[in-house]
Design an enzyme around this catalytic site. Structure first.
Site, mmCIF file in Angstrom:
data_model
loop_
_atom_site.group_PDB
_atom_site.id
_atom_site.type_symbol
_atom_site.label_atom_id
_atom_site.label_comp_id
_atom_site.label_asym_id
_atom_site.label_seq_id
_atom_site.Cartn_x
_atom_site.Cartn_y
_atom_site.Cartn_z
ATOM 1 N N ASP A 213 0.808 -1.220 0.000
ATOM 2 C CA ASP A 213 0.000 0.000 0.000
ATOM 3 C C ASP A 213 0.846 1.279 0.000
ATOM 4 O O ASP A 213 0.682 2.144 0.858
ATOM 5 C CB ASP A 213 -0.941 0.018 1.202
ATOM 6 C CG ASP A 213 -1.643 -1.307 1.398
ATOM 7 O OD1 ASP A 213 -2.034 -1.922 0.389
ATOM 8 O OD2 ASP A 213 -1.796 -1.736 2.550
ATOM 9 N N GLY B 41 -0.112 -1.633 16.820
ATOM 10 C CA GLY B 41 0.805 -0.738 16.119
ATOM 11 C C GLY B 41 0.948 -0.976 14.636
ATOM 12 O O GLY B 41 1.653 -0.221 13.960
ATOM 13 N N GLY C 266 -11.223 -8.786 10.550
ATOM 14 C CA GLY C 266 -12.528 -9.358 10.252
ATOM 15 C C GLY C 266 -13.709 -8.500 10.608
ATOM 16 O O GLY C 266 -14.852 -8.936 10.469
ATOM 17 N N LYS C 267 -13.464 -7.276 11.062
ATOM 18 C CA LYS C 267 -14.558 -6.388 11.470
ATOM 19 C C LYS C 267 -14.329 -4.997 10.890
ATOM 20 O O LYS C 267 -13.227 -4.661 10.477
ATOM 21 C CB LYS C 267 -14.640 -6.301 12.995
ATOM 22 C CG LYS C 267 -14.875 -7.632 13.700
ATOM 23 C CD LYS C 267 -14.923 -7.451 15.202
ATOM 24 C CE LYS C 267 -15.120 -8.781 15.910
ATOM 25 N NZ LYS C 267 -16.437 -9.371 15.593
ATOM 26 N N ASN D 278 -16.447 0.702 5.966
ATOM 27 C CA ASN D 278 -15.233 0.407 6.724
ATOM 28 C C ASN D 278 -14.273 1.585 6.603
ATOM 29 O O ASN D 278 -13.835 1.929 5.503
ATOM 30 C CB ASN D 278 -14.588 -0.869 6.162
ATOM 31 C CG ASN D 278 -13.535 -1.447 7.078
ATOM 32 O OD1 ASN D 278 -13.376 -1.023 8.219
ATOM 33 N ND2 ASN D 278 -12.813 -2.443 6.578
ATOM 34 N N GLU E 175 -11.852 -1.777 -2.814
ATOM 35 C CA GLU E 175 -11.198 -1.005 -1.761
ATOM 36 C C GLU E 175 -10.111 -0.126 -2.371
ATOM 37 O O GLU E 175 -9.983 0.001 -3.592
ATOM 38 C CB GLU E 175 -10.590 -1.951 -0.719
ATOM 39 C CG GLU E 175 -9.550 -2.897 -1.281
ATOM 40 C CD GLU E 175 -9.092 -3.938 -0.270
ATOM 41 O OE1 GLU E 175 -9.723 -4.069 0.786
ATOM 42 O OE2 GLU E 175 -8.090 -4.622 -0.536
ATOM 43 N N HIS F 93 -3.712 -1.502 -4.985
ATOM 44 C CA HIS F 93 -3.589 -0.402 -4.030
ATOM 45 C C HIS F 93 -2.614 0.660 -4.543
ATOM 46 O O HIS F 93 -1.461 0.733 -4.126
ATOM 47 C CB HIS F 93 -3.162 -0.881 -2.656
ATOM 48 C CG HIS F 93 -3.599 0.080 -1.588
ATOM 49 N ND1 HIS F 93 -4.492 -0.245 -0.606
ATOM 50 C CD2 HIS F 93 -3.296 1.385 -1.392
ATOM 51 C CE1 HIS F 93 -4.703 0.814 0.170
ATOM 52 N NE2 HIS F 93 -3.977 1.822 -0.297
#
Length: 451
Positions: free
Chosen positions: A141, A194, A218-219, A258, A333, A403
């Site tokens: 990224d 971190g 996962g959330k 998200n 994304e 990305h």
């Protein structure tokens, strides 16, 4: 980057983005039952696996041994030393934690003794810490900026990884942005230690604004934060990152989006917007206040400007087998908006990253006359309804790509992204290519010969 980076630790452990970086030369001096000892541990880390050698001065006797069975799990480290001392074969086991350049270890010397020690990592010279020209640096990224002729890359990593280069070819590893996890992020995201995802860098109001994401696996327990600095040059006496904390937050069961993968963009009137998102309902766009630190609209009203769903009102598609259920299957994304020749171009990544040779990541693009959209692809299909023109996908050299960030330096456009190297076990590496535009104004990645 994205929520799915966390899968890397489970699916392709050799990349090891969720393990602390333990590679390097470590020195320790401590007292034992047989006298003072000085140790130098030369450690090599490959994902979560650890190997190397130990050079010891044991009560004046020099010795060298092999380090095996090493493992790094988050900030925990363990390894075994096979040592021959005065004709005796000893197995010494180590276990402890690492933080920045300090490693606290407990070592068990066979059945004889248990000893505590603290090892400190040597700071490599600039030459040793630089990637050779043409060597693909390991990265996820990446985004980029330039100051006073030097290029800077920021990327996913512990404390936000940073690199610099005079020529976009010879890259020097810099210290991470944060030496310690931001306290607000530790409080906001349970289990955060971190590992910071997918930064974004841009210059406004005399400062560099570095947006970044923290999240839970996962959330959509996720936040976007921002830090500022008046310079990117660590040698400048003014160099200091000031963290401003949380910009926006998503909540499981409350927000169908998200809060990761941020990118700041300005429209022609200077109005700032933050584009972000990963899975769930897709890519969101939030109007920002002029301070660039706070959102100017109700988060409940954020529009979706790109999605894999053909019907925006439909529920999120289900997650494929083996993937976190809550995220669903809306695999889009990493948005990035770039203005070119009267259009705003929305770049995004679709399908799945972070799986080494099994990665399917690829990049798409759409454009609009206004930063708020609607964005459409070459065929006129709206990106908010599963549109998107394919920009680049994997090939024989790279399993998958994605990305991206796009930048103009001295009239030449560049696209920076990571790709999974088909010649090196699918490890993520830096790609930095020129970007041209076809006769109809659509971007084309200039892939070098042999890539």
């Amino acid at each position: 980057m994205k929520f799915y980076l966390a899968l890397l630790a489970l699916a392709v452990a050799p990349v090891g983005l969720f393990a602390a970086d333990v590679s390097g030369v470590w020195n320790a001096a401590f007292d034992t039952q047989i006298g003072p000892q000085k140790y130098t541990y030369t450690l090599k880390q490959d994902g979560t696996a650890l190997s190397g050698k130990a050079t010891a001065d044991i009560a004046g006797e020099k010795n060298e041994s092999v380090i095996t069975d090493g493992k790094v799990d988050g900030d925990h480290v363990s390894f075994t030393e096979k040592l021959t001392y005065q004709g005796n074969d000893l197995t010494i086991t180590y276990a402890g934690t690492v933080k920045d350049d300090e490693m606290k270890l407990t070592r068990q010397v066979g059945e004889f003794a248990t000893e505590e020690l603290v090892a400190t990592r040597e700071k490599p010279s600039a030459a040793a810490d630089a990637a050779a020209p043409g060597v693909r640096i390991p990265i996820h990224d990446p985004v980029m900026a330039r100051e006073n002729g030097r290029y800077y890359i920021f990327a996913t990593g512990w404390g936000i990884a940073a690199w610099s280069s005079p020529d976009m070819n010879h890259w020097q590893h810099e210290n991470p942005v944060f030496a310690h996890p931001p306290a607000w992020a530790v409080e906001a995201v349970p289990g955060f230690k971190g590992m910071i995802w997918a930064p974004d860098i841009s210059f406004h109001h005399g400062k560099y604004y570095l947006y970044y994401a923290v999240s839970a696996f996962g959330k959509n327990t996720s936040c976007i934060g921002v830090a500022t600095n008046v310079t990117l040059d660590p040698a400048d006496p003014r160099f200091k990152w000031e963290d401003h904390g949380k910009v926006i937050e998503s909540y499981p069961g409350e927000t169908n989006w998200n809060a990761i993968d941020p990118n700041l963009v300005m429209d022609d009137q200077g109005t700032p917007y933050l584009v972000f998102g990963s899975f769930w309902d897709g890519i969101k766009l939030a109007k920002m206040n002029p301070d660039l630190l706070t959102v100017a609209q109700d988060p409940a009203t954020l529009p979706t400007i790109a999605s894999r769903k053909t019907d925006p009102s439909a529920p999120n598609p289900p997650a494929p087998a083996g993937n976190p259920v809550e995220a669903g299957g809306n695999a889009i994304e990493a948005p990035f908006i770039f203005k070119h020749d009267g259009y705003y171009y929305l770049f995004a990544s679709i399908d799945y990253c972070c799986r080494g040779p099994k990665s399917t990541y690829k990049m798409i693009v759409g454009r609009a006359k206004a930063v708020t959209g609607p964005y459409v692809d070459k065929t006129g299909a709206p990106l908010a309804r599963d549109g998107g023109t394919l920009l680049l996908k994997g090939d024989a050299h790279w399993y998958a790509v994605g990305h991206c960030g796009v930048y103009d330096f001295d009239g030449t456009d560049y696209i920076i992204f990571h790709a999974y190297d088909a010649t090196d076990q699918g490890k993520p590496k830096l790609r930095l290519d020129k970007l041209s535009w076809d006769a109809e104004g659509w971007p084309v990645v200039e892939v070098p010969a042999g890539e």
